[in-house]
Design a protein around this motif. Structure first.
Motif, PDB file in Angstrom:
ATOM      1  N   LEU A 164     -10.817   6.952 -80.354  1.00 49.06           N
ATOM      2  CA  LEU A 164     -10.956   7.380 -78.965  1.00 49.06           C
ATOM      3  C   LEU A 164     -12.227   6.729 -78.435  1.00 49.06           C
ATOM      4  O   LEU A 164     -13.323   7.045 -78.894  1.00 49.06           O
ATOM      5  N   GLU A 165     -12.075   5.802 -77.513  1.00 44.27           N
ATOM      6  CA  GLU A 165     -13.184   4.956 -77.083  1.00 44.27           C
ATOM      7  C   GLU A 165     -14.295   5.739 -76.388  1.00 44.27           C
ATOM      8  O   GLU A 165     -14.059   6.769 -75.752  1.00 44.27           O
ATOM      9  N   GLY A 166     -15.501   5.226 -76.530  1.00 44.10           N
ATOM     10  CA  GLY A 166     -16.671   5.779 -75.862  1.00 44.10           C
ATOM     11  C   GLY A 166     -17.800   4.772 -75.931  1.00 44.10           C
ATOM     12  O   GLY A 166     -17.775   3.838 -76.748  1.00 44.10           O
ATOM     13  N   ARG A 184     -13.221  16.662 -77.465  1.00 50.62           N
ATOM     14  CA  ARG A 184     -13.682  16.644 -76.076  1.00 50.62           C
ATOM     15  C   ARG A 184     -15.194  16.843 -75.978  1.00 50.62           C
ATOM     16  O   ARG A 184     -15.864  16.198 -75.162  1.00 50.62           O
ATOM     17  N   GLN A 187     -16.676  13.534 -76.810  1.00 50.78           N
ATOM     18  CA  GLN A 187     -16.409  12.538 -75.772  1.00 50.78           C
ATOM     19  C   GLN A 187     -17.205  12.824 -74.502  1.00 50.78           C
ATOM     20  O   GLN A 187     -17.657  11.900 -73.829  1.00 50.78           O
ATOM     21  N   ASN A 188     -17.365  14.106 -74.176  1.00 53.20           N
ATOM     22  CA  ASN A 188     -18.138  14.471 -72.980  1.00 53.20           C
ATOM     23  C   ASN A 188     -19.591  14.027 -73.090  1.00 53.20           C
ATOM     24  O   ASN A 188     -20.294  13.924 -72.079  1.00 53.20           O
ATOM     25  N   CYS A 191     -19.530   9.896 -76.860  1.00 56.97           N
ATOM     26  CA  CYS A 191     -19.271   9.370 -78.207  1.00 56.97           C
ATOM     27  C   CYS A 191     -17.956   8.610 -78.299  1.00 56.97           C
ATOM     28  O   CYS A 191     -16.969   8.945 -77.629  1.00 56.97           O
ATOM     29  N   GLU A 192     -17.954   7.586 -79.133  1.00 55.50           N
ATOM     30  CA  GLU A 192     -16.704   6.995 -79.610  1.00 55.50           C
ATOM     31  C   GLU A 192     -16.303   7.805 -80.838  1.00 55.50           C
ATOM     32  O   GLU A 192     -17.097   7.942 -81.770  1.00 55.50           O
TER      33      GLU A 192
END
Length: 355
Positions: A164-166, A184, A187-188, A191-192
């Motif tokens: 999950l890209e970041g 989530r 990611q919020n 972070c990848e």
């Protein structure tokens, strides 16, 4: 259609069948959350268990887009009163239709207060939901006593790794039954996130050069996952920052010589107070676990107790000496539950940046 809940001590509750009408045998546990029933149903940590909701009215806002995984995981669902006409602008259907679509048998109309008191006094026990009115207790009770949850982590983990890209730090997430809000929450913060199956060798994780490792929540008896515990010890021996939640917390403790034990009836709900021993502050936390770490069995040179449960004094977290590792028994990602301890993700971010 009439339905029956039969406990292994011979107690029988009658009610109305909801969802699937198949027979079900499982471990019966209770959850004290007042809202968030969909998140409870889709929490992989409930694999191998049937859930009693202690709040008396369930389903009043229907099914909303708040699933914590792709499907529902409990073997069964037990409620006092089921709302037949949900009302919410986000509602996408009824809970009874959702249970049927997920092939989960349930029972409504049960005196959940009386049932919960039995589970608190006698401890968690196995039970059966059936729609057969000609059931035979002499035949059923031996089957209930013989039931065990088994290896459910292999059922709930992802089948292959995915990214999950970041733009921020790269986090390797070990999926032992991870809730979506763990991802989530990372990611919020930019972070990848690379999610790995539970049986991924530690060398694969370490060689991918992550900035941090997250050990997720999950179902089952932590002491039974011997191979995962061995791989967790290898992750401990690396210098990579690690943050572990619930089952991940227990696995890290076991990897370092501590013992775990089964609680009488577990901690499940969104109202459990935990005390931070570093400053005496108390947080209200979301919890879902039937096992705990025996902090007295942990070598104090390896880790010290960081959080305790205010209600019963059980261990709720550890900080590892000389390592960038901290672990908690409760759920800082909540869903459902309070957001009090979400700051722990920020602590993990600071730890990775420091690394």
């Amino acid at each position: 259609m009439k339905a029956f809940l039969i406990l292994e001590d011979g107690t029988v509750f009658s009610g109305t069948s909801i969802g699937s009408t198949k027979d079900m045998i499982s471990e019966i546990v209770f959850n004290t959350s007042m809202t968030g029933y969909l998140e409870v149903l889709t929490d992989p940590s409930y694999a191998g268990q049937a859930v009693v909701m202690t709040y008396p009215l369930i389903g009043n806002y229907g099914i909303t887009p708040d699933m914590e995984s792709k499907k529902a995981w409990p073997d069964g669902y037990i409620v006092r009163e089921l709302s037949r006409m949900p009302s919410n602008f986000r509602c996408e259907g009824t809970i009874q239709d959702f249970l049927a679509s997920q092939d989960i048998p349930g029972i409504a109309g049960v005196d959940t207060r009386a049932l919960t008191k039995i589970l608190r006094e006698k401890g968690t026990m196995n039970g059966m939901i059936t729609t057969r009115e000609d059931y035979d207790l002499q035949e059923i009770i031996p089957k209930l006593k013989a039931y065990s949850v088994g290896d459910v982590v292999s059922e709930v983990t992802c089948s292959q790794s995915y990214v999950l890209e970041g733009q921020g730090p790269k986090v390797a997430l070990m999926d032992f039954g991870a809730k979506n809000n763990i991802i989530r929450s990372l990611q919020n913060r930019g972070c990848e996130v690379v999610v790995y199956p539970a049986d991924t060798p530690a060398e694969v994780i370490i060689n991918s050069n992550p900035d941090g490792i997250m050990l997720s929540n999950g179902p089952g008896d932590p002491a039974s996952f011997e191979t995962i515990i061995q791989e967790t010890k290898k992750l401990y021996d690396s210098d990579i920052p690690i943050f572990a939640i619930c089952l991940g917390h227990q696995l890290m403790a076991l990897a370092n010589g501590a013992k775990t034990y089964k609680l009488k009836y577990g901690h499940r709900g969104g109202n459990h107070p935990v005390k931070d021993l570093s400053n005496g502050r108390v947080y209200i936390s979301s919890q879902n676990h039937g096992y705990a770490v025996d902090a007295s069995t942990m070598d104090p040179a390896i880790a010290k107790e960081a959080f305790v449960n205010v209600n019963d004094g059980t261990n709720e977290g550890l900080i590892y000496e000389g390592k960038k590792i901290f672990t908690v028994q409760f759920h800082p990602e909540a869903c459902p539950g309070p957001q009090d301890s979400g700051y722990l993700f920020d602590r993990f971010m600071d730890m990775m940046k420091g690394a």
